[in-house]
Design a protein around this motif. Sequence first.
Motif, mmCIF file in Angstrom:
data_model
loop_
_atom_site.group_PDB
_atom_site.id
_atom_site.type_symbol
_atom_site.label_atom_id
_atom_site.label_comp_id
_atom_site.label_asym_id
_atom_site.label_seq_id
_atom_site.Cartn_x
_atom_site.Cartn_y
_atom_site.Cartn_z
ATOM 1 N N ALA A 35 -4.383 6.248 1.073
ATOM 2 C CA ALA A 35 -3.703 5.074 0.871
ATOM 3 C C ALA A 35 -3.214 4.358 1.160
ATOM 4 O O ALA A 35 -2.912 4.936 2.756
ATOM 5 N N TRP A 36 -3.102 3.427 2.165
ATOM 6 C CA TRP A 36 -1.340 2.541 2.832
ATOM 7 C C TRP A 36 -0.424 1.657 1.849
ATOM 8 O O TRP A 36 -0.554 1.382 0.795
ATOM 9 N N SER A 37 -0.014 1.227 2.912
ATOM 10 C CA SER A 37 1.340 0.517 2.317
ATOM 11 C C SER A 37 1.713 -0.507 3.317
ATOM 12 O O SER A 37 1.384 -0.232 4.010
ATOM 13 N N TYR A 38 2.806 -1.196 3.176
ATOM 14 C CA TYR A 38 3.585 -2.216 3.514
ATOM 15 C C TYR A 38 4.605 -2.338 3.602
ATOM 16 O O TYR A 38 5.926 -2.454 2.849
ATOM 17 N N SER A 53 -1.742 0.638 -2.298
ATOM 18 C CA SER A 53 -3.034 0.462 -2.841
ATOM 19 C C SER A 53 -3.894 2.013 -2.395
ATOM 20 O O SER A 53 -4.159 2.937 -1.127
ATOM 21 N N PHE A 54 -4.058 2.152 -3.424
ATOM 22 C CA PHE A 54 -5.773 3.107 -2.735
ATOM 23 C C PHE A 54 -7.102 2.633 -3.078
ATOM 24 O O PHE A 54 -7.305 2.007 -3.269
ATOM 25 N N TYR A 55 -7.990 3.844 -2.110
ATOM 26 C CA TYR A 55 -9.180 3.867 -1.448
ATOM 27 C C TYR A 55 -9.882 4.023 -2.701
ATOM 28 O O TYR A 55 -9.982 5.559 -2.859
ATOM 29 N N PRO A 56 -11.394 3.288 -3.565
ATOM 30 C CA PRO A 56 -11.386 4.305 -4.646
ATOM 31 C C PRO A 56 -12.374 5.068 -4.428
ATOM 32 O O PRO A 56 -13.510 5.775 -5.129
ATOM 33 N N GLY A 57 -13.049 4.791 -2.619
ATOM 34 C CA GLY A 57 -14.076 5.770 -2.303
ATOM 35 C C GLY A 57 -13.735 7.227 -2.135
ATOM 36 O O GLY A 57 -13.940 7.521 -1.670
ATOM 37 N N SER A 74 -15.905 0.369 5.056
ATOM 38 C CA SER A 74 -15.302 1.350 5.307
ATOM 39 C C SER A 74 -14.030 0.937 5.453
ATOM 40 O O SER A 74 -12.802 1.468 4.882
ATOM 41 N N PHE A 75 -13.677 -0.579 5.843
ATOM 42 C CA PHE A 75 -12.085 -1.053 5.317
ATOM 43 C C PHE A 75 -11.707 -1.373 4.684
ATOM 44 O O PHE A 75 -10.311 -0.786 4.905
ATOM 45 N N TYR A 76 -12.456 -2.178 4.260
ATOM 46 C CA TYR A 76 -12.045 -2.453 2.651
ATOM 47 C C TYR A 76 -10.987 -1.366 1.672
ATOM 48 O O TYR A 76 -12.230 -0.761 1.596
ATOM 49 N N GLY A 77 -10.215 -1.591 1.368
ATOM 50 C CA GLY A 77 -10.171 -0.908 -0.264
ATOM 51 C C GLY A 77 -10.205 -1.787 -1.573
ATOM 52 O O GLY A 77 -9.188 -1.250 -2.531
ATOM 53 N N GLY A 78 -11.566 -2.972 -1.645
ATOM 54 C CA GLY A 78 -10.839 -3.407 -2.793
ATOM 55 C C GLY A 78 -11.356 -2.229 -4.017
ATOM 56 O O GLY A 78 -12.389 -1.750 -3.594
ATOM 57 N N TRP A 79 -11.214 -3.163 -5.546
ATOM 58 C CA TRP A 79 -11.895 -3.103 -6.435
ATOM 59 C C TRP A 79 -12.465 -2.955 -6.833
ATOM 60 O O TRP A 79 -11.831 -4.575 -7.605
ATOM 61 N N GLY A 90 -17.359 -6.992 3.218
ATOM 62 C CA GLY A 90 -17.523 -5.522 3.808
ATOM 63 C C GLY A 90 -19.087 -5.178 3.651
ATOM 64 O O GLY A 90 -19.334 -4.462 4.296
ATOM 65 N N ALA A 91 -20.076 -5.487 3.144
ATOM 66 C CA ALA A 91 -20.999 -5.141 3.175
ATOM 67 C C ALA A 91 -21.782 -5.531 4.654
ATOM 68 O O ALA A 91 -20.932 -7.016 5.085
ATOM 69 N N PRO A 92 -22.764 -5.750 5.318
ATOM 70 C CA PRO A 92 -23.432 -5.896 6.308
ATOM 71 C C PRO A 92 -23.510 -7.251 6.010
ATOM 72 O O PRO A 92 -24.114 -7.764 5.333
#
Length: 97
Positions: A35-38, A53-57, A74-79, A90-92
């Motif tokens: 997870a991350w926060s501000y 915010s949590f990483y669904p991966g 691996s960087f973005y945390g979108g759901w 985020g994809a190549p």
Amino acid sequence: DWSQLVAAPGRSICEWKGVARYWSLLAAPQLGSVAWSYAAPQEAYRLLHRHLSFYPGKLDCFVDGERVQPQPGSFYGGWVTSDLAGPFKGAPGTGHW
């Protein structure tokens, strides 16, 4: 419940939101940052203060009973749910967006 989290190494900066801090699960540190926060988001994003915010991966995350898929890369945390249509950053080949 923040008591289940421990600060993880590293920080990143979003030009809009500010400095992000990362968190690991106390019971599963081998997962790394989950997870991350501000702590002090920019004024326009002040509602993010004291939220995570949590990483669904890395964790099982759900919206209305649907397990979400992680945003590519691996960087973005979108759901990503079945209600959303891509393409998603985020994809190549999408680093230039």
